[in-house]
Design a protein around this motif. Structure first.
Motif, PDB file in Angstrom:
ATOM      1  N   VAL A   1      -6.375  33.221   4.725  1.00  0.00           N
ATOM      2  CA  VAL A   1      -6.173  32.115   4.117  1.00  0.00           C
ATOM      3  C   VAL A   1      -6.967  32.206   2.938  1.00  0.00           C
ATOM      4  O   VAL A   1      -7.938  32.717   2.897  1.00  0.00           O
ATOM      5  CB  VAL A   1      -6.361  30.748   4.996  1.00  0.00           C
ATOM      6  CG1 VAL A   1      -5.566  30.691   6.226  1.00  0.00           C
ATOM      7  CG2 VAL A   1      -7.813  30.674   5.551  1.00  0.00           C
ATOM      8  N   ASP A   2      -6.740  31.350   2.037  1.00  0.00           N
ATOM      9  CA  ASP A   2      -7.519  31.173   0.840  1.00  0.00           C
ATOM     10  C   ASP A   2      -8.130  30.033   0.867  1.00  0.00           C
ATOM     11  O   ASP A   2      -7.565  28.960   1.116  1.00  0.00           O
ATOM     12  CB  ASP A   2      -6.598  31.616  -0.672  1.00  0.00           C
ATOM     13  CG  ASP A   2      -5.982  32.837  -0.857  1.00  0.00           C
ATOM     14  OD1 ASP A   2      -6.610  33.823  -0.469  1.00  0.00           O
ATOM     15  OD2 ASP A   2      -4.867  33.010  -1.338  1.00  0.00           O
ATOM     16  N   VAL A   3      -9.272  29.790   0.468  1.00  0.00           N
ATOM     17  CA  VAL A   3     -10.361  28.973   0.694  1.00  0.00           C
ATOM     18  C   VAL A   3     -10.991  28.567  -0.654  1.00  0.00           C
ATOM     19  O   VAL A   3     -11.311  29.451  -1.391  1.00  0.00           O
ATOM     20  CB  VAL A   3     -11.466  28.971   2.030  1.00  0.00           C
ATOM     21  CG1 VAL A   3     -12.227  27.749   1.966  1.00  0.00           C
ATOM     22  CG2 VAL A   3     -10.618  29.355   3.243  1.00  0.00           C
ATOM     23  N   LEU A   4     -11.083  27.280  -1.095  1.00  0.00           N
ATOM     24  CA  LEU A   4     -11.712  26.816  -2.091  1.00  0.00           C
ATOM     25  C   LEU A   4     -13.164  26.700  -1.909  1.00  0.00           C
ATOM     26  O   LEU A   4     -13.748  26.247  -1.033  1.00  0.00           O
ATOM     27  CB  LEU A   4     -11.125  25.527  -2.625  1.00  0.00           C
ATOM     28  CG  LEU A   4     -10.093  25.570  -3.568  1.00  0.00           C
ATOM     29  CD1 LEU A   4      -9.532  24.179  -3.826  1.00  0.00           C
ATOM     30  CD2 LEU A   4     -10.100  26.301  -4.762  1.00  0.00           C
ATOM     31  N   GLU A   5     -13.856  27.492  -2.767  1.00  0.00           N
ATOM     32  CA  GLU A   5     -15.586  27.458  -2.703  1.00  0.00           C
ATOM     33  C   GLU A   5     -15.839  27.093  -4.088  1.00  0.00           C
ATOM     34  O   GLU A   5     -15.906  28.014  -4.976  1.00  0.00           O
ATOM     35  CB  GLU A   5     -16.054  28.715  -2.101  1.00  0.00           C
ATOM     36  CG  GLU A   5     -15.829  28.938  -0.815  1.00  0.00           C
ATOM     37  CD  GLU A   5     -16.704  30.255  -0.071  1.00  0.00           C
ATOM     38  OE1 GLU A   5     -17.086  30.901  -1.019  1.00  0.00           O
ATOM     39  OE2 GLU A   5     -16.806  30.494   0.943  1.00  0.00           O
ATOM     40  N   GLY A   6     -16.045  25.957  -4.349  1.00  0.00           N
ATOM     41  CA  GLY A   6     -16.360  25.542  -5.839  1.00  0.00           C
ATOM     42  C   GLY A   6     -14.927  25.496  -6.412  1.00  0.00           C
ATOM     43  O   GLY A   6     -14.045  24.848  -5.992  1.00  0.00           O
ATOM     44  N   SER A   7     -14.905  26.347  -7.609  1.00  0.00           N
ATOM     45  CA  SER A   7     -13.802  26.088  -8.370  1.00  0.00           C
ATOM     46  C   SER A   7     -12.962  27.574  -8.037  1.00  0.00           C
ATOM     47  O   SER A   7     -11.674  27.798  -8.661  1.00  0.00           O
ATOM     48  CB  SER A   7     -13.821  26.059  -9.777  1.00  0.00           C
ATOM     49  OG  SER A   7     -14.659  26.924 -10.144  1.00  0.00           O
TER      50      SER A   7
END
Length: 197
Positions: free
Chosen positions: A95-101
């Motif tokens: 899965v793609d996770v947002l870390e900051g932007s």
């Protein structure tokens, strides 16, 4: 004459005993579960979403002997006809996770180990499990809730069993057999899948 009379008595007694048949007795208890055996279970790994690891234990429905093997598959999709697609464990989901932007790809891996008494299915991620929990919208349960696993029990090299031997690579857990290949290789076409959910 005496011998003929004894022979006649013996034949008459044998015919009389063979002709006497009483009513059938009651059904006996069910026999033991035998190999090969295929069962399906539904498990959820969302009890602690802040953790990066969870496992679930599945008790064997059959008695395992030395050399017997358990193969585990996860249903990770369906084909165009709605039939399940089974992938062998270990199986990774991303899965793609947002870390900051920034979007960062995280992974969750299902694997398993088995002992004489149970199969332990493990979910291990490189981020908290909440990232793999899905949105809950339109049936999106992610990769943790209501996961279907198919467990295939194959008889091994134990002398108590009369069957084809399992290869050494399968015994060591190093198999990439698809479910369909395992069904063909171990003659499981006629084995009924027991659904325990």
């Amino acid at each position: 004459m005496k011998k003929i009379a004894m022979l006649f008595a013996f034949v008459a007694t044998t015919l009389l005993a063979a002709g006497c048949e009483g009513p059938s007795g009651p059904q006996g208890p069910p026999g033991p579960n035998i190999f090969p055996h295929v069962q399906e279970v539904k498990l959820s790994f969302d009890q602690n979403l802040e953790s990066k690891f969870q496992d679930q234990s599945v008790k064997h429905p059959v008695e395992l002997y030395k050399g017997d093997v358990v193969l585990v598959y996860v249903m990770d999709s369906q084909d165009s006809n709605g039939n399940p697609v089974w992938s062998p464990l270990p199986r990774r989901f991303f899965v793609d996770v947002l870390e900051g932007s920034n979007k960062v790809r995280k992974e969750l891996e299902y694997s398993y180990v088995f002992s004489p008494s149970n199969v332990l299915i493990e979910a291990l991620a490189d981020a908290p499990l909440k990232h793999f929990n899905g949105s809950g919208k339109e049936g999106d349960l992610g990769y943790l809730k209501n996961m279907y696993f198919r467990l295939v029990y194959i008889p091994g090299q134990d002398p108590q069993r009369q069957s084809n031997n399992v290869s050494k690579s399968v015994e060591a857990g190093n198999t990439t057999l698809s479910y369909e290949e395992a069904v063909r290789k171990y003659n499981l076409e006629g084995v009924k899948v027991v659904k325990n959910y």
